[in-house]
Design a protein around this motif. Structure first.
Motif, PDB file in Angstrom:
ATOM      1  N   TYR A   6       0.708  -1.197   0.008  1.00 13.93           N
ATOM      2  CA  TYR A   6      -0.005  -0.088  -0.087  1.00 13.93           C
ATOM      3  C   TYR A   6       0.900   1.425   0.117  1.00 13.93           C
ATOM      4  CZ  TYR A   6      -4.793  -0.886  -0.398  1.00 13.93           C
ATOM      5  OH  TYR A   6      -5.984  -1.458  -0.958  1.00 13.93           O
ATOM      6  N   LEU A   7       2.075   1.226   0.529  1.00 10.62           N
ATOM      7  CA  LEU A   7       2.895   2.259   0.539  1.00 10.62           C
ATOM      8  C   LEU A   7       3.367   2.758  -0.906  1.00 10.62           C
ATOM      9  CD1 LEU A   7       5.074   1.701   3.846  1.00 10.62           C
ATOM     10  CD2 LEU A   7       3.561   3.774   3.268  1.00 10.62           C
ATOM     11  N   GLY A   8       3.512   1.481  -1.592  1.00  8.27           N
ATOM     12  CA  GLY A   8       4.089   1.634  -3.102  1.00  8.27           C
ATOM     13  C   GLY A   8       2.665   2.185  -3.816  1.00  8.27           C
ATOM     14  N   LEU A   9       1.568   1.663  -3.639  1.00 11.34           N
ATOM     15  CA  LEU A   9       0.488   2.040  -4.189  1.00 11.34           C
ATOM     16  C   LEU A   9       0.138   3.509  -4.200  1.00 11.34           C
ATOM     17  CD1 LEU A   9      -2.286   0.866  -5.714  1.00 11.34           C
ATOM     18  CD2 LEU A   9      -3.241   0.762  -3.387  1.00 11.34           C
ATOM     19  N   LEU A  10       0.076   4.104  -2.733  1.00 12.08           N
ATOM     20  CA  LEU A  10      -0.346   5.240  -2.387  1.00 12.08           C
ATOM     21  C   LEU A  10       0.969   6.431  -3.007  1.00 12.08           C
ATOM     22  CD1 LEU A  10      -1.576   7.531  -1.016  1.00 12.08           C
ATOM     23  CD2 LEU A  10      -0.309   6.946   1.096  1.00 12.08           C
ATOM     24  N   HIS A  11       2.488   5.796  -3.138  1.00 12.26           N
ATOM     25  CA  HIS A  11       3.353   6.784  -3.542  1.00 12.26           C
ATOM     26  C   HIS A  11       3.180   7.065  -4.942  1.00 12.26           C
ATOM     27  CE1 HIS A  11       7.538   7.596  -4.745  1.00 12.26           C
ATOM     28  NE2 HIS A  11       7.617   8.180  -3.646  1.00 12.26           N
ATOM     29  N   ARG A  12       2.847   5.923  -5.886  1.00 10.07           N
ATOM     30  CA  ARG A  12       2.732   6.093  -7.047  1.00 10.07           C
ATOM     31  C   ARG A  12       1.437   6.655  -7.703  1.00 10.07           C
ATOM     32  NH1 ARG A  12       3.839   1.473 -10.590  1.00 10.07           N
ATOM     33  NH2 ARG A  12       6.078   1.679  -9.935  1.00 10.07           N
ATOM     34  N   ALA A  13       0.534   6.559  -6.760  1.00 13.69           N
ATOM     35  CA  ALA A  13      -0.712   7.251  -6.924  1.00 13.69           C
ATOM     36  C   ALA A  13      -0.477   9.058  -6.700  1.00 13.69           C
ATOM     37  CB  ALA A  13      -1.866   6.888  -6.089  1.00 13.69           C
ATOM     38  N   GLN A  14       0.157   9.056  -5.627  1.00 12.33           N
ATOM     39  CA  GLN A  14       0.423  10.696  -5.455  1.00 12.33           C
ATOM     40  C   GLN A  14       1.208  11.065  -6.636  1.00 12.33           C
ATOM     41  OE1 GLN A  14      -1.436  11.432  -1.970  1.00 12.33           O
ATOM     42  NE2 GLN A  14      -0.542  12.741  -3.492  1.00 12.33           N
ATOM     43  N   THR A  15       2.133  10.301  -7.290  1.00 10.54           N
ATOM     44  CA  THR A  15       3.091  10.749  -8.327  1.00 10.54           C
ATOM     45  C   THR A  15       2.313  11.144  -9.658  1.00 10.54           C
ATOM     46  OG1 THR A  15       5.079   9.684  -7.225  1.00 10.54           O
ATOM     47  CG2 THR A  15       5.287  10.307  -9.648  1.00 10.54           C
ATOM     48  N   ASN A  16       1.544  10.017  -9.680  1.00 10.38           N
ATOM     49  CA  ASN A  16       0.646  10.082 -11.064  1.00 10.38           C
ATOM     50  C   ASN A  16      -0.541  11.388 -11.009  1.00 10.38           C
ATOM     51  OD1 ASN A  16       1.709   7.919 -12.185  1.00 10.38           O
ATOM     52  ND2 ASN A  16       0.228   6.435 -11.611  1.00 10.38           N
ATOM     53  N   LEU A  17      -1.006  11.459  -9.873  1.00 11.32           N
ATOM     54  CA  LEU A  17      -1.735  12.545  -9.515  1.00 11.32           C
ATOM     55  C   LEU A  17      -1.375  13.993  -9.622  1.00 11.32           C
ATOM     56  CD1 LEU A  17      -4.797  13.717  -8.840  1.00 11.32           C
ATOM     57  CD2 LEU A  17      -4.205  13.333  -6.439  1.00 11.32           C
ATOM     58  N   ASP A 100      -7.061   9.349  -1.471  1.00 13.77           N
ATOM     59  CA  ASP A 100      -7.720   9.499  -0.164  1.00 13.77           C
ATOM     60  C   ASP A 100      -7.996   8.199   0.405  1.00 13.77           C
ATOM     61  OD1 ASP A 100      -9.259  11.045   1.590  1.00 13.77           O
ATOM     62  OD2 ASP A 100     -10.881   9.999   0.918  1.00 13.77           O
ATOM     63  N   ILE A 101      -8.457   7.200  -0.146  1.00 20.20           N
ATOM     64  CA  ILE A 101      -8.688   5.896   0.383  1.00 20.20           C
ATOM     65  C   ILE A 101      -7.520   5.259   0.688  1.00 20.20           C
ATOM     66  CG2 ILE A 101      -9.043   4.337  -1.605  1.00 20.20           C
ATOM     67  CD1 ILE A 101     -10.989   4.326   1.673  1.00 20.20           C
ATOM     68  N   CYS A 102      -6.393   5.502  -0.065  1.00 17.70           N
ATOM     69  CA  CYS A 102      -4.990   4.898   0.343  1.00 17.70           C
ATOM     70  C   CYS A 102      -4.448   5.316   1.604  1.00 17.70           C
ATOM     71  CB  CYS A 102      -4.195   4.991  -0.989  1.00 17.70           C
ATOM     72  SG  CYS A 102      -4.344   3.771  -2.210  1.00 17.70           S
ATOM     73  N   TRP A 103      -4.487   6.897   1.924  1.00 16.56           N
ATOM     74  CA  TRP A 103      -4.230   7.392   2.985  1.00 16.56           C
ATOM     75  C   TRP A 103      -4.870   6.715   4.280  1.00 16.56           C
ATOM     76  CZ3 TRP A 103       0.007   9.512   3.555  1.00 16.56           C
ATOM     77  CH2 TRP A 103       0.613  10.122   2.301  1.00 16.56           C
ATOM     78  N   THR A 104      -6.509   6.462   3.803  1.00 14.70           N
ATOM     79  CA  THR A 104      -7.120   5.776   5.144  1.00 14.70           C
ATOM     80  C   THR A 104      -6.526   4.427   5.453  1.00 14.70           C
ATOM     81  OG1 THR A 104      -9.033   6.996   4.354  1.00 14.70           O
ATOM     82  CG2 THR A 104      -9.259   5.106   5.926  1.00 14.70           C
ATOM     83  N   VAL A 105      -6.489   3.567   4.437  1.00 21.21           N
ATOM     84  CA  VAL A 105      -5.786   2.258   4.605  1.00 21.21           C
ATOM     85  C   VAL A 105      -4.298   2.340   5.327  1.00 21.21           C
ATOM     86  CG1 VAL A 105      -5.156   0.134   3.471  1.00 21.21           C
ATOM     87  CG2 VAL A 105      -7.250   1.249   2.853  1.00 21.21           C
ATOM     88  N   VAL A 106      -3.548   3.178   4.806  1.00 18.21           N
ATOM     89  CA  VAL A 106      -2.230   3.358   5.412  1.00 18.21           C
ATOM     90  C   VAL A 106      -2.392   3.562   6.972  1.00 18.21           C
ATOM     91  CG1 VAL A 106       0.203   4.520   5.279  1.00 18.21           C
ATOM     92  CG2 VAL A 106      -0.948   3.465   3.193  1.00 18.21           C
ATOM     93  N   GLY A 107      -3.064   4.580   7.097  1.00 14.62           N
ATOM     94  CA  GLY A 107      -3.323   5.141   8.351  1.00 14.62           C
ATOM     95  C   GLY A 107      -3.532   4.151   9.439  1.00 14.62           C
ATOM     96  N   GLU A 116       3.885   5.775  15.067  1.00 13.91           N
ATOM     97  CA  GLU A 116       3.669   7.082  15.190  1.00 13.91           C
ATOM     98  C   GLU A 116       3.852   8.239  14.156  1.00 13.91           C
ATOM     99  OE1 GLU A 116       1.318  10.082  16.530  1.00 13.91           O
ATOM    100  OE2 GLU A 116       1.083   8.281  17.444  1.00 13.91           O
ATOM    101  N   ARG A 117       5.168   8.030  13.612  1.00 15.53           N
ATOM    102  CA  ARG A 117       5.577   8.990  12.787  1.00 15.53           C
ATOM    103  C   ARG A 117       4.957   8.760  11.495  1.00 15.53           C
ATOM    104  NH1 ARG A 117      11.992   8.342  12.694  1.00 15.53           N
ATOM    105  NH2 ARG A 117      11.557   9.520  10.901  1.00 15.53           N
ATOM    106  N   LEU A 118       4.588   7.639  10.961  1.00 16.61           N
ATOM    107  CA  LEU A 118       3.847   7.380   9.819  1.00 16.61           C
ATOM    108  C   LEU A 118       2.265   7.824  10.156  1.00 16.61           C
ATOM    109  CD1 LEU A 118       3.326   6.352   6.977  1.00 16.61           C
ATOM    110  CD2 LEU A 118       3.096   4.075   7.888  1.00 16.61           C
ATOM    111  N   GLN A 119       1.915   7.780  11.183  1.00 15.36           N
ATOM    112  CA  GLN A 119       0.600   8.250  11.672  1.00 15.36           C
ATOM    113  C   GLN A 119       0.421   9.685  11.407  1.00 15.36           C
ATOM    114  OE1 GLN A 119      -1.574   6.604  15.117  1.00 15.36           O
ATOM    115  NE2 GLN A 119       0.067   5.027  15.256  1.00 15.36           N
ATOM    116  N   GLN A 120       1.418  10.460  11.913  1.00 17.28           N
ATOM    117  CA  GLN A 120       1.751  12.073  11.874  1.00 17.28           C
ATOM    118  C   GLN A 120       1.441  12.287  10.283  1.00 17.28           C
ATOM    119  OE1 GLN A 120       4.991  13.056  13.900  1.00 17.28           O
ATOM    120  NE2 GLN A 120       3.811  13.067  15.951  1.00 17.28           N
ATOM    121  N   VAL A 121       2.475  11.600   9.646  1.00 26.55           N
ATOM    122  CA  VAL A 121       2.401  11.877   8.023  1.00 26.55           C
ATOM    123  C   VAL A 121       1.031  11.537   7.291  1.00 26.55           C
ATOM    124  CG1 VAL A 121       3.217  10.991   5.700  1.00 26.55           C
ATOM    125  CG2 VAL A 121       4.993  11.566   7.734  1.00 26.55           C
ATOM    126  N   VAL A 122       0.268  10.499   7.544  1.00 23.51           N
ATOM    127  CA  VAL A 122      -0.946  10.054   7.130  1.00 23.51           C
ATOM    128  C   VAL A 122      -1.986  11.486   7.659  1.00 23.51           C
ATOM    129  CG1 VAL A 122      -2.897   8.674   7.483  1.00 23.51           C
ATOM    130  CG2 VAL A 122      -0.755   7.823   7.009  1.00 23.51           C
TER     131      VAL A 122
END
Length: 151
Positions: A6-17, A100-107, A116-122
């Motif tokens: 999911y981190l890979g999915l989200l990273h690529r989705a952000q780059t594409n967006l 948005d949904i990827c952020w939810t899942v990663v969170g 906690e650091r990843l939660q803050q980023v999310v």
């Protein structure tokens, strides 16, 4: 652990967006608000991807091809005119909803592994993505009457 997927999915989705926001900004430069905000939101998506990088390294990011497929199926290029702007904004909205949904899942996963650091980023990026979605929805509402009713 599938968090890496999911981190890979989200990273690529952000780059594409980010790329799609830039394309819409360039294609609809005659709409100053669209050009300016799409450029700003592209930068924001780039920042989101950068903020994910330390976690991608920690969890050994896997890069699935789903975001690329979504990007290519939805966003084959920009369109012209009022209806084109409306369709381009709708495509951006769908791509932002994927983020948005990827952020939810990663969170949720970050809470599960107590990172906690990843939660803050999310929290930060999820909030900014929600603002992106609100702006896109509002701008589509503004564009719809002109594009769909006035010939």
């Amino acid at each position: 652990m599938h968090l890496a997927h999911y981190l890979g999915l989200l990273h690529r989705a952000q780059t594409n967006l980010a790329d799609a926001f830039r394309q819409v900004a360039a294609a609809h430069a005659d709409e100053p608000d669209v050009r300016h905000l799409c450029e700003r939101l592209a930068q924001q998506c780039d920042e989101h991807a950068e903020r994910l990088e330390p976690f991608a390294r920690r969890y050994r990011e896997q890069a699935p091809d789903e975001p690329d497929r979504l990007h290519s199926e939805l966003f084959g290029g920009t369109r012209t005119g009022g209806i084109g702007l409306l369709r381009d904004l709708q495509d951006l909205y769908l791509m932002a909803a994927e983020c948005d949904i990827c952020w939810t899942v990663v969170g949720q996963a970050a809470r599960g592994v107590r990172d906690e650091r990843l939660q803050q980023v999310v929290r930060g990026c999820e909030g900014e993505t929600a603002v992106q979605l609100r702006w896109l929805r509002t701008r589509m509402k503004q564009a719809a009457p002109q594009a769909l009713v006035v010939a």
